[in-house]
Design an enzyme around this catalytic site. Structure first.
Site, mmCIF file in Angstrom:
data_model
loop_
_atom_site.group_PDB
_atom_site.id
_atom_site.type_symbol
_atom_site.label_atom_id
_atom_site.label_comp_id
_atom_site.label_asym_id
_atom_site.label_seq_id
_atom_site.Cartn_x
_atom_site.Cartn_y
_atom_site.Cartn_z
ATOM 1 N N HIS A 62 -63.165 113.571 34.357
ATOM 2 C CA HIS A 62 -64.190 114.152 33.697
ATOM 3 C C HIS A 62 -65.488 114.289 34.442
ATOM 4 O O HIS A 62 -65.358 113.838 35.698
ATOM 5 C CB HIS A 62 -64.576 113.320 32.269
ATOM 6 C CG HIS A 62 -65.063 112.033 32.827
ATOM 7 N ND1 HIS A 62 -64.513 110.917 33.469
ATOM 8 C CD2 HIS A 62 -66.304 111.449 32.283
ATOM 9 C CE1 HIS A 62 -65.045 109.704 33.611
ATOM 10 N NE2 HIS A 62 -66.395 109.933 32.826
ATOM 11 N N ASP A 66 -70.537 109.574 38.354
ATOM 12 C CA ASP A 66 -69.992 108.550 38.934
ATOM 13 C C ASP A 66 -68.541 108.678 39.209
ATOM 14 O O ASP A 66 -68.162 108.034 40.318
ATOM 15 C CB ASP A 66 -70.113 107.305 38.133
ATOM 16 C CG ASP A 66 -69.553 107.202 36.779
ATOM 17 O OD1 ASP A 66 -69.839 108.071 36.134
ATOM 18 O OD2 ASP A 66 -68.997 106.046 36.333
ATOM 19 N N HIS A 67 -67.965 109.783 38.756
ATOM 20 C CA HIS A 67 -66.623 110.079 39.097
ATOM 21 C C HIS A 67 -66.492 111.255 40.226
ATOM 22 O O HIS A 67 -65.490 111.601 40.484
ATOM 23 C CB HIS A 67 -65.599 110.583 37.756
ATOM 24 C CG HIS A 67 -65.912 109.166 36.855
ATOM 25 N ND1 HIS A 67 -64.544 108.516 36.907
ATOM 26 C CD2 HIS A 67 -66.541 108.517 36.216
ATOM 27 C CE1 HIS A 67 -64.664 107.436 36.104
ATOM 28 N NE2 HIS A 67 -66.012 107.359 35.651
ATOM 29 N N HIS A 158 -64.066 110.032 24.933
ATOM 30 C CA HIS A 158 -65.308 109.687 25.692
ATOM 31 C C HIS A 158 -66.412 110.676 25.490
ATOM 32 O O HIS A 158 -67.378 110.826 26.293
ATOM 33 C CB HIS A 158 -64.709 109.789 27.214
ATOM 34 C CG HIS A 158 -65.905 109.232 28.369
ATOM 35 N ND1 HIS A 158 -66.064 108.237 28.189
ATOM 36 C CD2 HIS A 158 -66.610 109.598 29.450
ATOM 37 C CE1 HIS A 158 -66.995 107.511 28.888
ATOM 38 N NE2 HIS A 158 -67.073 108.795 30.110
ATOM 39 N N HIS A 245 -63.366 99.766 36.909
ATOM 40 C CA HIS A 245 -64.683 100.455 36.325
ATOM 41 C C HIS A 245 -65.190 99.362 35.303
ATOM 42 O O HIS A 245 -65.446 99.376 34.297
ATOM 43 C CB HIS A 245 -64.227 101.663 35.391
ATOM 44 C CG HIS A 245 -65.300 102.491 34.834
ATOM 45 N ND1 HIS A 245 -66.395 102.275 34.019
ATOM 46 C CD2 HIS A 245 -65.601 103.770 35.450
ATOM 47 C CE1 HIS A 245 -67.140 103.275 33.881
ATOM 48 N NE2 HIS A 245 -66.745 104.271 34.758
HETATM 49 ZN ZN ZN Z 1 -67.513 106.448 34.620
HETATM 50 ZN ZN ZN Z 2 -67.715 108.485 31.995
#
Ligand code: ZN
Ligand code: ZN
Length: 288
Positions: A62, A66-67, A158, A245
């Site tokens: 997604h 942070d990803h 999410h 995570h």
């Molecule tokens: Zn995350």
């Molecule tokens: Zn996320």
């Protein structure tokens, strides 16, 4: 043999020693899949012994920063580690939407720098990311195939981040499921069912220190609580649970035991790894 290594156990919150989210899956025969590209992913891959030009494809769950924030670093390092006469693109697979858009544009500001460097080092082209988009749906959908290896995806929960997906890698050596960021939901359970390893994001609500999060309830709504993970992993028959995570990040062994105990209380009694960066699990053919 298949090897699952966590390249980052962190979150958007800066924590010493925990790189941004990511998992690398290495499969005998030379297949290397990277899932998500948080801060520090490229360094962690190198520490794990991965040669960057050997990466088969990158998969994004997604578009939360942070990803993805390590992507320009990975793409340019992947380019610079190739021989000058080579300039293979970094292949990237993402759900159609903002993550794919970011991946297509992330190298744009660097074009003048890369053109300069290419001319100076005799490179035939600038770094490129070749993006393959797929539609995130409520069904488990194959999104990549290479020989006997298949990667599938399914939409997870999410919100407000849409789309967000979980992935599953199926090989003759076994299967690995990767939750991405999500609340525990039926689609996550479906894609995790029977997996040798589930790499699962984890939110330990009762361990959140005062002041760490401005609104713990809002965080809980779109992340996976330990009790829900334990119930789901038991029902889904997961072989090994690898928690990453980590919210909040464990400060030591006692905090990790706290994560594990809550998973066990919820009904899952298989092995649980509360991961540190570069923790790794090997899956041999006979374990299928
Ligand atoms: Zn995350
Ligand atoms: Zn996320």
């Amino acid at each position: 043999m298949m090897r699952v290594t966590i390249t980052g156990t962190g979150t958007p919150i800066m924590v010493p020693g925990r790189a941004g989210p990511g998992v690398v899956v290495q499969i005998d025969g030379g297949t290397v899949f990277q899932f998500d590209v948080g801060r520090g992913t490229t360094l962690r891959l190198t520490e794990a012994g991965v040669k960057l030009p050997d990466i088969t494809a990158v998969f994004v769950t997604h578009h939360h920063s942070d990803h993805l924030v390590g992507l320009s670093d990975l793409a340019m390092s992947h380019w610079l580690e190739q021989q000058p006469e080579q300039s293979d693109a970094l292949r990237l697979v993402a759900p159609d939407g903002p993550a794919a858009d970011i991946a297509e544009r992330v190298l744009e500001p660097w074009q003048p720098e890369m053109t300069l460097r290419a001319a100076h080092t005799g490179r035939s082209a600038n770094a490129r990311i070749e993006v393959t988009r797929f539609e995130a749906t409520e069904a488990i959908t194959p999104v990549f195939a290479s020989g006997e290896v298949t990667v599938s995806a399914i939409q997870v929960r999410h919100e407000p981040v849409i789309p967000a997906v979980a992935y599953r890698i199926d090989t003759p050596a076994g299967s690995v499921a990767i939750s991405g960021d999500t609340a525990v939901c039926p689609n996550l359970e479906r894609i995790a069912t029977g997996a040798s390893v589930l790499v699962q994001e984890a939110f330990h609500r009762s361990a959140i220190p005062d002041g760490l999060l401005s609104d713990p309830e809002a965080i809980a709504e779109y992340h996976s609580e330990l009790s829900d993970i334990g119930e789901m992993a038991d029902r889904a028959g997961v072989g090994t649970l690898m928690l990453t995570h980590l919210i909040p990040p464990p400060q030591g062994p006692e905090d990790k035991v706290g994560f594990v105990n809550e998973i066990k209380r919820a009904g899952y009694h298989g092995p649980v790894v509360v991961a540190d960066d570069l923790d790794t699990i090997g899956i041999a053919l006979h374990e299928r």
